[in-house]
Write a protein that holds these residues in place. Structure first.
Motif, PDB file in Angstrom:
ATOM      1  N   LYS A  20     -18.966 -16.499  -6.770  1.00 31.03           N
ATOM      2  CA  LYS A  20     -18.044 -16.829  -5.668  1.00 31.03           C
ATOM      3  C   LYS A  20     -18.169 -15.847  -4.505  1.00 31.03           C
ATOM      4  CE  LYS A  20     -13.789 -14.811  -7.570  1.00 31.03           C
ATOM      5  NZ  LYS A  20     -13.893 -13.917  -8.536  1.00 31.03           N
ATOM      6  N   SER A  40      -6.685  -6.827   0.338  1.00 29.04           N
ATOM      7  CA  SER A  40      -5.586  -6.694  -0.621  1.00 29.04           C
ATOM      8  C   SER A  40      -5.220  -5.236  -0.848  1.00 29.04           C
ATOM      9  CB  SER A  40      -6.003  -7.285  -1.965  1.00 29.04           C
ATOM     10  OG  SER A  40      -6.239  -8.657  -1.847  1.00 29.04           O
ATOM     11  N   ARG A  44      -5.697   0.044  -8.525  1.00 26.75           N
ATOM     12  CA  ARG A  44      -6.863   0.557  -9.255  1.00 26.75           C
ATOM     13  C   ARG A  44      -7.622   1.574  -8.400  1.00 26.75           C
ATOM     14  NH1 ARG A  44     -11.723  -0.859  -7.432  1.00 26.75           N
ATOM     15  NH2 ARG A  44     -12.390  -3.024  -7.163  1.00 26.75           N
ATOM     16  N   ARG A  47     -14.005   2.026  -6.575  1.00 21.83           N
ATOM     17  CA  ARG A  47     -15.319   2.180  -7.197  1.00 21.83           C
ATOM     18  C   ARG A  47     -16.241   2.839  -6.185  1.00 21.83           C
ATOM     19  NH1 ARG A  47     -15.105  -3.850  -8.750  1.00 21.83           N
ATOM     20  NH2 ARG A  47     -13.825  -3.815 -10.617  1.00 21.83           N
ATOM     21  N   TYR A  56     -10.289  -2.667  -0.122  1.00 23.92           N
ATOM     22  CA  TYR A  56      -8.893  -2.739  -0.561  1.00 23.92           C
ATOM     23  C   TYR A  56      -8.119  -1.661   0.189  1.00 23.92           C
ATOM     24  CZ  TYR A  56      -9.935  -5.512  -4.808  1.00 23.92           C
ATOM     25  OH  TYR A  56     -10.308  -6.503  -5.691  1.00 23.92           O
ATOM     26  N   GLU A  75       1.659 -12.780  -2.469  1.00 23.22           N
ATOM     27  CA  GLU A  75       1.574 -12.935  -3.924  1.00 23.22           C
ATOM     28  C   GLU A  75       1.127 -11.605  -4.475  1.00 23.22           C
ATOM     29  OE1 GLU A  75      -1.387 -12.545  -5.799  1.00 23.22           O
ATOM     30  OE2 GLU A  75      -2.455 -12.039  -3.964  1.00 23.22           O
ATOM     31  N   ALA A  77      -0.212  -9.832  -8.582  1.00 24.55           N
ATOM     32  CA  ALA A  77      -0.432 -10.069 -10.014  1.00 24.55           C
ATOM     33  C   ALA A  77      -0.979  -8.809 -10.649  1.00 24.55           C
ATOM     34  CB  ALA A  77      -1.412 -11.219 -10.200  1.00 24.55           C
ATOM     35  N   PHE A  79      -3.792  -7.432 -13.235  1.00 31.17           N
ATOM     36  CA  PHE A  79      -5.088  -7.854 -13.781  1.00 31.17           C
ATOM     37  C   PHE A  79      -5.762  -6.619 -14.365  1.00 31.17           C
ATOM     38  CE2 PHE A  79      -9.622  -8.700 -13.557  1.00 31.17           C
ATOM     39  CZ  PHE A  79      -9.722 -10.019 -13.977  1.00 31.17           C
ATOM     40  N   TYR A  84      -2.538  -6.022  -8.043  1.00 34.90           N
ATOM     41  CA  TYR A  84      -3.259  -6.492  -6.859  1.00 34.90           C
ATOM     42  C   TYR A  84      -2.302  -7.359  -6.048  1.00 34.90           C
ATOM     43  CZ  TYR A  84      -7.557  -5.386  -9.446  1.00 34.90           C
ATOM     44  OH  TYR A  84      -8.546  -4.760 -10.149  1.00 34.90           O
ATOM     45  N   GLY A  85      -2.288  -7.205  -4.737  1.00 36.41           N
ATOM     46  CA  GLY A  85      -1.406  -8.034  -3.932  1.00 36.41           C
ATOM     47  C   GLY A  85      -1.949  -8.310  -2.545  1.00 36.41           C
ATOM     48  N   THR A  86      -1.546  -9.459  -2.004  1.00 42.92           N
ATOM     49  CA  THR A  86      -1.974  -9.875  -0.658  1.00 42.92           C
ATOM     50  C   THR A  86      -0.881  -9.542   0.350  1.00 42.92           C
ATOM     51  OG1 THR A  86      -3.150 -11.752  -1.630  1.00 42.92           O
ATOM     52  CG2 THR A  86      -2.693 -11.863   0.728  1.00 42.92           C
ATOM     53  N   GLU A 104      -9.621 -14.065  -1.854  1.00 49.25           N
ATOM     54  CA  GLU A 104     -10.392 -14.152  -3.098  1.00 49.25           C
ATOM     55  C   GLU A 104      -9.546 -13.482  -4.167  1.00 49.25           C
ATOM     56  OE1 GLU A 104     -14.665 -13.288  -2.411  1.00 49.25           O
ATOM     57  OE2 GLU A 104     -14.622 -12.634  -4.510  1.00 49.25           O
ATOM     58  N   ILE A 105      -8.797 -14.279  -4.913  1.00 47.51           N
ATOM     59  CA  ILE A 105      -7.798 -13.717  -5.827  1.00 47.51           C
ATOM     60  C   ILE A 105      -7.870 -14.381  -7.202  1.00 47.51           C
ATOM     61  CG2 ILE A 105      -6.249 -13.022  -3.968  1.00 47.51           C
ATOM     62  CD1 ILE A 105      -4.571 -15.468  -4.429  1.00 47.51           C
ATOM     63  N   GLU A 106      -7.267 -13.711  -8.212  1.00 48.51           N
ATOM     64  CA  GLU A 106      -7.302 -14.286  -9.569  1.00 48.51           C
ATOM     65  C   GLU A 106      -6.249 -15.415  -9.677  1.00 48.51           C
ATOM     66  OE1 GLU A 106      -3.917 -12.989  -9.847  1.00 48.51           O
ATOM     67  OE2 GLU A 106      -4.576 -13.423 -11.904  1.00 48.51           O
ATOM     68  N   GLY A 109      -2.113 -15.139  -9.119  1.00 48.53           N
ATOM     69  CA  GLY A 109      -1.757 -14.993  -7.709  1.00 48.53           C
ATOM     70  C   GLY A 109      -1.998 -16.279  -6.938  1.00 48.53           C
TER      71      GLY A 109
HETATM   72  P1  5GP Z   1     -11.712  -6.176  -8.905  1.00 49.46           P
HETATM   73  O1  5GP Z   1     -10.918  -5.074  -9.547  1.00 49.46           O
HETATM   74  O2  5GP Z   1     -12.928  -6.533  -9.712  1.00 49.46           O
HETATM   75  O3  5GP Z   1     -12.013  -5.873  -7.470  1.00 49.46           O
HETATM   76  O4  5GP Z   1     -10.802  -7.489  -8.895  1.00 49.46           O
HETATM   77  C1  5GP Z   1     -10.280  -8.005 -10.081  1.00 49.46           C
HETATM   78  C2  5GP Z   1      -9.696  -9.393  -9.829  1.00 49.46           C
HETATM   79  O5  5GP Z   1      -8.562  -9.301  -8.959  1.00 49.46           O
HETATM   80  C3  5GP Z   1     -10.673 -10.365  -9.151  1.00 49.46           C
HETATM   81  O6  5GP Z   1     -10.550 -11.629  -9.786  1.00 49.46           O
HETATM   82  C4  5GP Z   1     -10.162 -10.428  -7.727  1.00 49.46           C
HETATM   83  O7  5GP Z   1     -10.473 -11.672  -7.112  1.00 49.46           O
HETATM   84  C5  5GP Z   1      -8.679 -10.284  -7.954  1.00 49.46           C
HETATM   85  N1  5GP Z   1      -7.921  -9.865  -6.753  1.00 49.46           N
HETATM   86  C6  5GP Z   1      -8.343  -9.091  -5.727  1.00 49.46           C
HETATM   87  N2  5GP Z   1      -7.358  -8.946  -4.819  1.00 49.46           N
HETATM   88  C7  5GP Z   1      -6.297  -9.656  -5.271  1.00 49.46           C
HETATM   89  C8  5GP Z   1      -4.983  -9.920  -4.753  1.00 49.46           C
HETATM   90  O8  5GP Z   1      -4.570  -9.486  -3.680  1.00 49.46           O
HETATM   91  N3  5GP Z   1      -4.182 -10.704  -5.519  1.00 49.46           N
HETATM   92  C9  5GP Z   1      -4.563 -11.224  -6.720  1.00 49.46           C
HETATM   93  N4  5GP Z   1      -3.703 -11.981  -7.367  1.00 49.46           N
HETATM   94  N5  5GP Z   1      -5.804 -11.004  -7.222  1.00 49.46           N
HETATM   95  C10 5GP Z   1      -6.656 -10.239  -6.511  1.00 49.46           C
END
Ligand code: 5GP
Length: 193
Positions: A20, A40, A44, A47, A56, A75, A77, A79, A84-86, A104-106, A109
């Motif tokens: 994606k 977002s 975490r 990296r 982020y 939103e 959530a 994970f 993670y939030g928008t 691009e969110i899980e 959210g």
């Molecule tokens: P990563 O830690 O690998 O960057 O992201 C882990 C997961 O969190 C991915 O599926 C990503 O799309 C999702 N993610 C990133 N930002 C947000 C957000 O703002 N809200 C939600 N709900 N998921 C997010």
């Protein structure tokens, strides 16, 4: 004076490794002047190579909780143990400016966004089939039956969510074909065809 046309909100999900990010990058390469990615907030750790404010906003848990209390998120959530939030105001102001915004969110959210903003365009990127996924997982031959079954359960859950998105795009190995599908969804939903 004519009112500025509002942008379209795109919500994008899919299991990791399904391509994606690559698809979105292609969309941005072609339509970047009309689009914006939302940045977002997350608790975490960054990296290697990740830049605060670009990939982020890296914030502390306490700060994240304060923002939840202030209703700052469109939103949010949990994970893999992190939040993670928008950011709501950022996304709303981009939409007001007429930008098409991509989240691009899980899945958790994404469900919240679909409920709050039902006009959003939701897209789920899938592997070709559940059977194919199972074949790939078993084909590796490195995991116990128990682990394979757990992974298949997770995947089944994801596929169930996939049906709740307005569009499902299968990325079955032909990236260009999947991109053409995404491209026509984008053009249709932004009324450019
Ligand atoms: P990563 O830690 O690998 O960057 O992201 C882990 C997961 O969190 C991915 O599926 C990503 O799309 C999702 N993610 C990133 N930002 C947000 C957000 O703002 N809200 C939600 N709900 N998921 C997010």
């Amino acid at each position: 004076m004519q009112k500025q046309k509002k942008g379209v909100l795109f919500v994008f999900s899919g299991p990791s490794g399904v391509g994606k990010g690559t698809l979105n990058a292609k969309l941005f390469a072609e339509f970047g002047d009309q689009m914006a990615f939302s940045v977002s907030a997350t608790t975490r750790a960054p990296r290697e190579g990740e830049v605060d404010g670009k990939h982020y906003f890296f914030i502390e848990k306490q700060d994240f909780e304060n923002r939840i209390a202030n209703n700052d998120f469109l939103e949010y959530a949990q994970f893999a143990g992190n939040f993670y939030g928008t950011p709501k105001s950022y996304v709303m102001s981009l939409l007001e400016q007429g930008k098409n915004v991509l989240l691009e969110i899980e899945v958790q959210g994404a469900m919240q966004v679909m409920e709050r903003m039902p006009e959003c365009v939701s897209i789920f990127v899938l592997p070709p089939s559940f059977e194919e996924l199972e074949k790939r997982l078993r084909g590796r031959g490195t995991e116990t039956e128990e682990k394979i079954l757990a992974r298949l359960e997770t995947a089944r859950g994801e596929l169930a969510y996939a049906e709740r998105y307005r569009y499902q795009i299968v990325n079955g190995g032909d990236l260009e074909a999947a991109y053409q599908e995404l491209r026509s969804v984008y053009l249709k939903e932004t009324q450019q065809v």
